[in-house]
Write an enzyme that holds these catalytic residues in place. Structure first.
Site, PDB file in Angstrom:
ATOM      1  N   ASN A 492       4.755  -9.084   1.540  1.00 41.50           N
ATOM      2  CA  ASN A 492       5.483  -9.412   2.827  1.00 41.50           C
ATOM      3  C   ASN A 492       4.684  -9.804   4.042  1.00 41.50           C
ATOM      4  O   ASN A 492       3.779 -10.733   3.917  1.00 41.50           O
ATOM      5  CB  ASN A 492       6.248  -8.055   3.239  1.00 41.50           C
ATOM      6  CG  ASN A 492       7.366  -7.639   2.104  1.00 41.50           C
ATOM      7  OD1 ASN A 492       8.032  -8.524   1.254  1.00 41.50           O
ATOM      8  ND2 ASN A 492       7.610  -6.250   1.941  1.00 41.50           N
ATOM      9  N   GLY A 543      -0.597  -4.443 -17.832  1.00 41.58           N
ATOM     10  CA  GLY A 543      -1.209  -4.200 -19.238  1.00 41.58           C
ATOM     11  C   GLY A 543      -1.945  -5.611 -19.480  1.00 41.58           C
ATOM     12  O   GLY A 543      -2.127  -6.599 -18.694  1.00 41.58           O
TER      13      GLY A 543
END
Length: 599
Positions: A492, A543
């Site tokens: 943002n 991951g």
């Protein structure tokens, strides 16, 4: 022309040029440089003259910003910002950056909610593209890309104006609604999620505990991606113009241009399993099970070790057609009640958006015992050769009607009870050295309790439980529950200057800083440079699968290699926990982890 005529002519022209510059009060050093250059071969002369006079060229300035709608790592729209500069009178594309989208991925959401989320995202990105190509392009033209502080200030002022404009529009709309609509009593069914309805003279069944209501969700201004994307793109452009890596450029900004003699690499939090609320199985509490390597290992060794564990986990999770399932490790610690016929949690046939395996578990101990088995099978010991972190995502588990957390399907715990549960879990599995969002941020009392009970044994981290960066900065007072540290996400209207300021505040208040990837991650690897330059203790990237995740691990490896080559890489001696229970003895605030076995 006779041989050597070209040389004689060039020397004559050089003497005339020197006489001209002398008559126009050009410095003596320039005259000497010219006389030296005239002794060179003609082919060398032109290049050396160009290199010499380039030193006197004007500093590069921004000439154009280009905003573009692109896709993030899961195919959702987000913003790319390109920076063009005038360098030696030529327009040149310097760099670009793709900012991650802010909203979370909605798992198992209703079609209506998904459609509304997609519309909101598209509107926000389209507005951000418009801001970059029009307003910001005009405002930042002719400014130096190396003037990060001034440009971030301009971006902040522009954003504040947009916020005020939105407030005015909303105010006018409310006034019109008040004039046109009759007054009415709001119904309890109209309350947003997270708010508790109250009834008069009647007790609500199941409302056993009164808990603090959820704080209002901070609204995201449509188009705010333009602020964060532009600030980060400017930082990358400044690093490119300065001919230094982005991580070093960020470190210089944080240290007021004082070059660091040594730098440390953030420890990666490698997500191994996704077994939370939206995965199969009863277990809801553990959204992410993560690996944290020992500080003494290099990043290369750490990732190789995590990959070994991941491969072994995949073997254990493969469904077997014959014979009993493998026995879980450490039967004395929780599997003694198992008969050996219980089937291991099944892995899904897909990878989570976090870049890890999705698996279903039926109790708290199951994924942890499974990890112990995987480590034992490859000769590693949890708690020495590898540590664990759990992202609890408690804000996703709260049942406001009951006033409790649903940790398993149909199993609820009050805020006080869940603190006791964490204490028991850490005592049983001391290899867990970090809990992320173990509670909602509104449960301040319980945050204090869990910090006093477990602060000397593990890190208590606020991610969604942390107030947004935009609210932290203006107050100069970090509005957080008591915790060990927070996860910062670059989304943002966050600016590079905001991160620099906030990490400085966190450093001074004994909080650890973690840079984290949002759900809607992009392939841009700038987050890694930010983490290294800001001196973050950890980096949370997901991951070791999916391109947008692996790209950042590769960037981590490249930076470590570069620092080692330059002999500026420093390893931390140990991880330090904060003992919140001993506030009167600040010099004894830390406990240390045991040293790992060497490879």
């Amino acid at each position: 022309m006779e041989p050597g005529g070209d040389r004689q002519q060039l020397q004559r022209l050089g003497r005339e040029a020197a006489e001209y510059y002398r008559s126009h009060e050009i410095p003596q050093r320039l005259e000497e440089a010219l006389n030296t250059l005239f002794l060179l071969r003609p082919t060398d002369l032109y290049g050396d003259l160009a290199n010499y006079f380039s030193k006197f060229a004007k500093a590069p300035v921004i000439c154009k910003l280009v905003g573009r709608k692109v896709l993030d790592g899961v195919g959702r729209p987000t913003l790319e910002v390109e920076i063009y500069c005038i360098i030696k009178n030529y327009e040149k594309r310097i760099c670009s950056t793709v900012i991650s989208s802010h909203s979370q991925i909605l798992e198992n959401a209703l079609p209506e909610a998904t459609e509304a989320d997609e519309k909101e995202r598209n509107d926000s990105v389209n507005t951000a593209v418009e801001w970059v190509n029009e307003s910001l392009n005009a405002m930042l033209r002719d400014l130096k890309p190396t003037d990060q502080c001034n440009i971030d200030k301009i971006l902040s002022e522009y954003f504040i104006r947009k916020v005020e404009e939105k407030k005015e529009i909303q105010k006018e709309g409310e006034e019109e609604s008040t004039l046109s609509l009759p007054s009415c009593v709001p119904s309890a069914t109209g309350l947003p999620e997270g708010k508790k309805a109250t009834t008069i003279g009647k007790k609500v069944p199941g409302a056993e505990t009164t808990i603090p209501p959820a704080e209002p969700i901070e609204s995201v201004l449509c188009g705010s991606l333009a602020i964060g994307g532009t600030s980060l793109a400017i930082a990358k452009a400044g690093a490119t113009i300065s001919d230094i890596p982005l991580y070093l450029y960020i470190a210089l900004l944080k240290r007021n241009q004082d070059s660091p003699k040594e730098m440390t690499m953030p420890l990666p939090m490698v997500t191994l399993l996704n077994c939370g609320k939206f995965s199969p199985g009863k277990l809801k509490l553990m959204k992410e099970v993560m690996l944290i390597p020992p500080v003494q290992l290099s990043l290369k060794q750490s990732i190789e070790r995590a990959l070994d564990i991941q491969r072994e986990m995949m073997k254990l999770l493969e469904p077997t057609c014959k014979g009993p399932s493998p026995q879980l490790a450490d039967r004395k610690k929780g599997s003694a009640r198992s008969t050996g016929k219980k089937v291991l949690p099944a892995a899904m046939k897909r990878i989570s958006h976090l870049g890890c395996l999705i698996t279903g578990c039926d109790n708290l101990e199951q994924p942890l015992l499974l990890l112990q088995t995987a480590c034992n099978n490859i000769g590693l010991e949890l708690g020495t050769d590898m540590y664990l972190a759990i992202n609890c995502a408690a804000h996703e588990l709260i049942d406001y009607h009951k006033g409790k957390y649903e940790i398993l399907t149909g199993t609820f715990r009050s805020p006080d009870e869940i603190v006791d549960m964490y204490v028991e879990l850490i005592n049983k599995f001391p290899s867990i050295i970090a809990l992320v969002d173990p509670l909602r941020k509104e449960d301040r009392k319980q945050w204090n309790n869990i910090c006093c009970a477990l602060g000397s044994k593990c890190f208590l981290i606020a991610e969604d439980a942390a107030t947004s960066i935009s609210k932290l900065i203006p107050d100069q007072d970090i509005n957080l529950p008591q915790c060990s540290g927070i996860v910062l996400k670059y989304i943002n209207q966050t600016k590079v200057s905001d991160l620099i300021e906030l990490t400085g505040l966190l450093d001074g208040q004994r909080h650890i800083t973690i840079l984290g990837s949002p759900d809607g991650e992009s392939s841009d690897d700038s987050l890694v440079d930010l983490a290294v330059g800001l001196g973050a203790k950890f980096i949370k990237l997901g991951g070791l699968s999916r391109g947008e995740r692996v790209t950042k691990y590769n960037r981590l490896l490249a930076i470590e290699e570069e620092l080692a080559k330059n002999r500026t890489l420093r390893f931390e001696a140990s991880l330090e926990f904060i003992n919140f229970a001993e506030e009167t003895q600040p010099e004894q605030l830390f406990d240390l982890l045991p040293l790992p076995k060497q490879d």
